[in-house]
Design an enzyme around this catalytic site. Structure first.
Site, short mmCIF file in Angstrom:
data_model
loop_
_atom_site.label_atom_id
_atom_site.label_comp_id
_atom_site.label_asym_id
_atom_site.label_seq_id
_atom_site.Cartn_x
_atom_site.Cartn_y
_atom_site.Cartn_z
N LYS A 49 -11.49 2.74 -8.81
CA LYS A 49 -10.20 3.20 -8.14
C LYS A 49 -10.58 4.62 -7.76
O LYS A 49 -9.92 4.98 -6.49
CB LYS A 49 -9.16 3.35 -9.11
CG LYS A 49 -8.57 1.93 -9.57
CD LYS A 49 -7.77 1.97 -10.90
CE LYS A 49 -7.18 0.50 -11.12
NZ LYS A 49 -6.32 0.59 -12.47
N GLN A 93 -4.20 3.19 -17.65
CA GLN A 93 -4.93 1.97 -17.57
C GLN A 93 -4.96 1.07 -18.91
O GLN A 93 -5.47 1.57 -19.93
CB GLN A 93 -6.40 2.47 -17.17
CG GLN A 93 -7.57 1.34 -17.05
CD GLN A 93 -7.05 0.40 -15.99
OE1 GLN A 93 -6.83 0.84 -14.67
NE2 GLN A 93 -7.02 -0.80 -16.41
N ASP A 116 2.09 2.75 -10.93
CA ASP A 116 1.72 1.15 -11.25
C ASP A 116 3.07 0.46 -11.83
O ASP A 116 2.97 -0.68 -11.99
CB ASP A 116 0.82 0.95 -12.32
CG ASP A 116 0.01 -0.15 -12.18
OD1 ASP A 116 0.10 -0.87 -10.93
OD2 ASP A 116 -0.84 -0.66 -13.07
#
Length: 280
Positions: A49, A93, A116
């Site tokens: 990422k 994450q 997200d």
């Protein structure tokens, strides 16, 4: 003949648009990423990422949690990032360290920085099909972008989503429902006979349970659109939750593994990050 849903190609188009949007902004875009450094998959994914973000002009602030991380300590970190005006997006994450309550962490992220789309506020907007702009979890939103790119009709179609996680299955169910598909949400514990019956009538199948070759071509309705979110390693080779070889020739469209949903997830996360920076 089965057509490949080329996630890598569509992600390239998405990334080009994202880079152009970044270049037009009059402020820097910074994505803070909280992750468990002891998790090999997380370290690899965060690195991927960061590399892609840098190529698009997005700065990443990768923050490893310490070995004594608790739910309270990670929430405190999130609150500091929420208050930091230089941080335009936050990603938590998964998975975090054992014992850390991820749902509480996701919901601690301010909605205007939730890159997200995993917090309770924005997921509530998704399930309510809100008219306002909001972020959606990157993997299911990436799947929708892929389906739209290939002009795959969802209106009045029968869909089965296999997997019920907060990161994938539940938001995937909501997105397809909002697109006027009739959706069944199944998972690895759905009775086999029930699941097979659902698959035989499903026009669209999206699966992400983390079990290699969980679905075979014989399970599918002829002409089904198959999206494989799984990423497993068997004898050192990446394979999905769908037996790709047996599904070819049965499915009308199918994603490969790798090169399908994975690139779309990263591209969508960075697209979300820029959307937040533009709005706030």
């Amino acid at each position: 003949m089965t057509e490949i849903l080329d996630g890598a190609a569509v992600a390239k188009i998405t990334n080009e648009k994202t880079a152009e949007r970044v270049s037009r902004l009059n402020k820097p875009v910074t994505l803070a990423v909280i992750y468990d450094p002891k998790n090999d998959g997380s370290r690899l994914y965060v690195g991927m990422k960061s590399k892609k973000a840098a190529a698009l002009g997005i700065t990443t602030l990768d923050i490893p949690t310490d070995e004594n991380a608790t739910t309270a300590s990670v929430i405190k970190l999130v609150e500091e990032l929420n208050a930091d005006e230089h941080v335009t997006g936050i990603l938590v994450q998964s998975p975090l360290a054992k014992g850390v309550k991820e749902r509480e962490i996701f919901s601690a992220v301010a909605p205007h920085k939730d890159a997200d789309g995993l917090g309770a506020t924005v997921q509530g907007m998704l399930f309510g099909d809100a008219l306002e702009d909001y972020t959606v979890a990157a993997t299911p939103q990436g799947v929708m972008t892929l389906l739209h790119h290939y002009n795959i009709e969802m209106f009045r179609k029968s869909a089965v989503v296999i997997g019920r996680s907060q990161l994938f299955g539940r938001p995937m169910f909501a997105l397809l429902t909002n697109a006027d598909a009739t959706v069944t949400l199944a998972h690895r514990y759905t009775p086999e006979a029930m699941l097979k019956a659902q698959l035989k009538v499903a026009d669209i199948v999206v699966v992400g349970v983390g079990i290699p070759h969980f679905i075979s071509g014989a399970d599918l309705k002829s002409g089904a659109v198959v999206v494989d979110v799984g990423m497993n390693y068997v004898n050192g080779k990446a394979v999905g939750d769908v037996d790709f070889e047996s599904a070819q020739g049965v499915a009308s469209y199918i994603t490969p593994v790798p090169g399908g949903v994975g690139p779309m997830t990263i591209a969508t996360l960075l697209e979300n990050t820029v959307s937040l920076a533009e709005k706030y």
